[in-house]
Motif scaffolding. Structure first.
Motif, PDB file in Angstrom:
ATOM      1  N   GLY A 107       0.807  -1.230   0.000  1.00  0.00           N
ATOM      2  CA  GLY A 107       0.000   0.000   0.000  1.00  0.00           C
ATOM      3  C   GLY A 107       0.837   1.276   0.000  1.00  0.00           C
ATOM      4  O   GLY A 107       0.300   2.362  -0.218  1.00  0.00           O
ATOM      5  N   ASP A 108       2.151   1.153   0.242  1.00  0.00           N
ATOM      6  CA  ASP A 108       3.023   2.351   0.214  1.00  0.00           C
ATOM      7  C   ASP A 108       3.049   2.944  -1.194  1.00  0.00           C
ATOM      8  O   ASP A 108       3.066   2.213  -2.188  1.00  0.00           O
ATOM      9  N   VAL A 109       3.048   4.269  -1.243  1.00  0.00           N
ATOM     10  CA  VAL A 109       2.979   4.933  -2.552  1.00  0.00           C
ATOM     11  C   VAL A 109       4.377   5.369  -3.021  1.00  0.00           C
ATOM     12  O   VAL A 109       5.113   6.011  -2.273  1.00  0.00           O
ATOM     13  N   LEU A 110       4.703   4.985  -4.245  1.00  0.00           N
ATOM     14  CA  LEU A 110       6.001   5.402  -4.820  1.00  0.00           C
ATOM     15  C   LEU A 110       5.884   6.785  -5.443  1.00  0.00           C
ATOM     16  O   LEU A 110       6.714   7.656  -5.208  1.00  0.00           O
ATOM     17  N   VAL A 111       4.877   6.942  -6.273  1.00  0.00           N
ATOM     18  CA  VAL A 111       4.608   8.263  -6.876  1.00  0.00           C
ATOM     19  C   VAL A 111       3.105   8.474  -6.906  1.00  0.00           C
ATOM     20  O   VAL A 111       2.344   7.514  -7.049  1.00  0.00           O
ATOM     21  N   GLU A 112       2.706   9.713  -6.773  1.00  0.00           N
ATOM     22  CA  GLU A 112       1.285  10.058  -6.754  1.00  0.00           C
ATOM     23  C   GLU A 112       0.931  10.750  -8.062  1.00  0.00           C
ATOM     24  O   GLU A 112       1.669  11.651  -8.498  1.00  0.00           O
ATOM     25  N   GLU A 113      -0.180  10.319  -8.660  1.00  0.00           N
ATOM     26  CA  GLU A 113      -0.639  10.901  -9.934  1.00  0.00           C
ATOM     27  C   GLU A 113      -0.768  12.420  -9.814  1.00  0.00           C
ATOM     28  O   GLU A 113      -1.345  12.930  -8.850  1.00  0.00           O
ATOM     29  N   GLY A 114      -0.195  13.130 -10.797  1.00  0.00           N
ATOM     30  CA  GLY A 114      -0.313  14.590 -10.831  1.00  0.00           C
ATOM     31  C   GLY A 114       0.677  15.319  -9.938  1.00  0.00           C
ATOM     32  O   GLY A 114       0.658  16.549  -9.862  1.00  0.00           O
ATOM     33  N   SER A 160       2.153  10.505 -14.289  1.00  0.00           N
ATOM     34  CA  SER A 160       0.973  10.190 -15.095  1.00  0.00           C
ATOM     35  C   SER A 160       0.039   9.228 -14.372  1.00  0.00           C
ATOM     36  O   SER A 160      -1.079   9.023 -14.800  1.00  0.00           O
ATOM     37  N   ALA A 161       0.523   8.610 -13.292  1.00  0.00           N
ATOM     38  CA  ALA A 161      -0.307   7.638 -12.565  1.00  0.00           C
ATOM     39  C   ALA A 161       0.210   7.519 -11.132  1.00  0.00           C
ATOM     40  O   ALA A 161       1.292   8.019 -10.815  1.00  0.00           O
ATOM     41  N   THR A 162      -0.603   6.878 -10.309  1.00  0.00           N
ATOM     42  CA  THR A 162      -0.148   6.584  -8.943  1.00  0.00           C
ATOM     43  C   THR A 162       0.406   5.171  -8.938  1.00  0.00           C
ATOM     44  O   THR A 162      -0.207   4.266  -9.511  1.00  0.00           O
TER      45      THR A 162
END
Ligand SMILES: Nc1ncnc2c1ncn2[C@@H]1O[C@@H]2COP(=O)(O)O[C@H]2[C@H]1O
Length: 363
Positions: A107-114, A160-162
């Protein structure tokens, strides 16, 4: 001398040192022979210094490399074997110097969309999920060897994406700004060479992603629907053409059908206008009827009508020659139109002026 020149032609530092050492050794030997073993001869001293300095640097370089390679963790070595086997030991160490290992929880986020992309990451172990629409839809899943952030790296745009970890995932990552700076390094150092090679790996991954995207069922059904649409358009064009040709062929058989097809296929607007005016009969404009008013026998002596189809040509001054017949005709016409007229009998006297006026009206 030739060896010295060859040495300067080398692009790799260690090879240059090796050539320079051999050249210095030959010069030293030659000087000692010529000077009967005079070790204080300036050529002998200079070549000795040259040789020693390069030998020291060479040995130091390989010793450091050996030590650094031994310092590598097993996962570094595996990573090199799996993903960076085109890099030399020195290049790989230069690359390794700038990356960090990060263990992500599910569930950890690497990159967030936008949002701005800070790190260029590569999944070593585990799985990532590509989500769009505010994390609502899972677009794709990526596994070991996939890069994250390469699109922003090339385009300079926001993510461009999460991308988040679908399970515990181990990644390596570099700061994007750092990579961009290292890409600008001048010369042919190992570091410069290592970072110059890196973007080709991003490109290869991008190509793989596009290929994978092209083969997913959604894309295939899209391609299928495009094919069907093209087929449908072609068929429609063919039908239209055929539709125009068919009535034209029929036209050879019947002049009427040519007219109909002309109205149907080339002059729809006219047909529609006729329809609005109620002038359309069974889908075709009404035929204009030529109203022939046969006035019947008007001359008792002649058995032919004086007007309409089949009427004989009137002789010049027909009415002048036979005023009585002219008046009789006028009377019959008036009767057929329901206008009461005074009966004119043969032999009745008539007004010559009235006949004259009637003639003028007729003409
Ligand atoms: N369809 C996709 N398949 C695989 N990876 C993707 C896809 N779309 C986006 N990504 C990754 O998600 C990242 C989001 O940030 P970037 O746009 O920089 O780079 C993107 C790619 O690395």
């Amino acid at each position: 001398m030739a060896l010295e020149m060859l040495a300067f032609g080398q692009t790799k530092v260690n090879q240059l040192r090796l050539f320079a050492m051999v050249a210095a050794l030959l010069i030293m030997t030659y000087t000692l022979i010529v000077t009967d073993g005079d070790v204080f001869d300036c050529h002998a001293i200079w070549s000795f210094l040259h040789f020693s300095l390069n030998a020291y640097k060479l040995i130091q370089g390989y010793a450091t490399l050996w030590i650094q390679m031994r310092k590598l963790k097993p996962w570094d070595i595996t990573c090199r074997e799996w993903y960076f086997n085109s890099f030399t030991d020195q290049e790989f160490l230069a690359l390794r110097e700038y990356w960090e290992w990060v263990l992500l929880e599910e569930g950890d986020v690497l990159v967030e969309e936008g949002e701005e992309v800070e790190y260029m990451s590569m999944i070593f172990q585990g799985q990532g999920e590509i989500r769009i629409d505010g994390k609502q839809s899972v677009l794709a899943q990526i596994g070991p060897g996939s890069w994250v952030g390469e699109m922003a790296f090339f385009t300079g745009e926001l993510a461009s994406a999460t991308v988040c970890a679908a399970k515990p995932t181990l990644i390596i990552r570099w700061e994007i700004d750092q990579i961009k700076k290292l890409l600008q390094l001048p010369g042919r150092s190992y570091k410069a060479q290592a970072f110059a090679k890196l973007p080709s790996h991003f490109c290869a991954d991008l190509a793989r992603k596009v290929k994978q995207y092209n083969s997913i069922p959604a894309m295939q059904s899209f391609i299928q629907s495009q094919k069907e649409q093209t087929k449908h358009t072609k068929l429609k064009k063919f039908d239209n053409k055929k539709g125009r040709e068919q009535p034209m062929k029929a036209g050879f058989v019947s002049l009427v059908s040519v007219r109909r097809s002309w109205v149907n296929f080339f002059d729809k607007e006219k047909a529609e206008a006729a329809l609005e005016e109620g002038d359309l009969e069974n889908g075709q404009p009404k035929k204009k009827k030529t109203v022939v008013r046969n006035l019947g026998k008007v001359h008792p002596d002649e058995d032919k009508p004086v007007s309409g189809f089949g009427a004989p040509r009137k002789p010049k001054n027909f009415y002048r020659q036979d005023t009585t017949s002219r008046l009789r005709r006028q009377r019959v016409q008036s009767v057929s139109l329901g206008i009461p007229q005074d009966p004119v009998e043969e032999g009745d006297e008539v007004d010559a002026d009235e006949v004259e006026q009637n003639d003028e009206k007729e003409s």
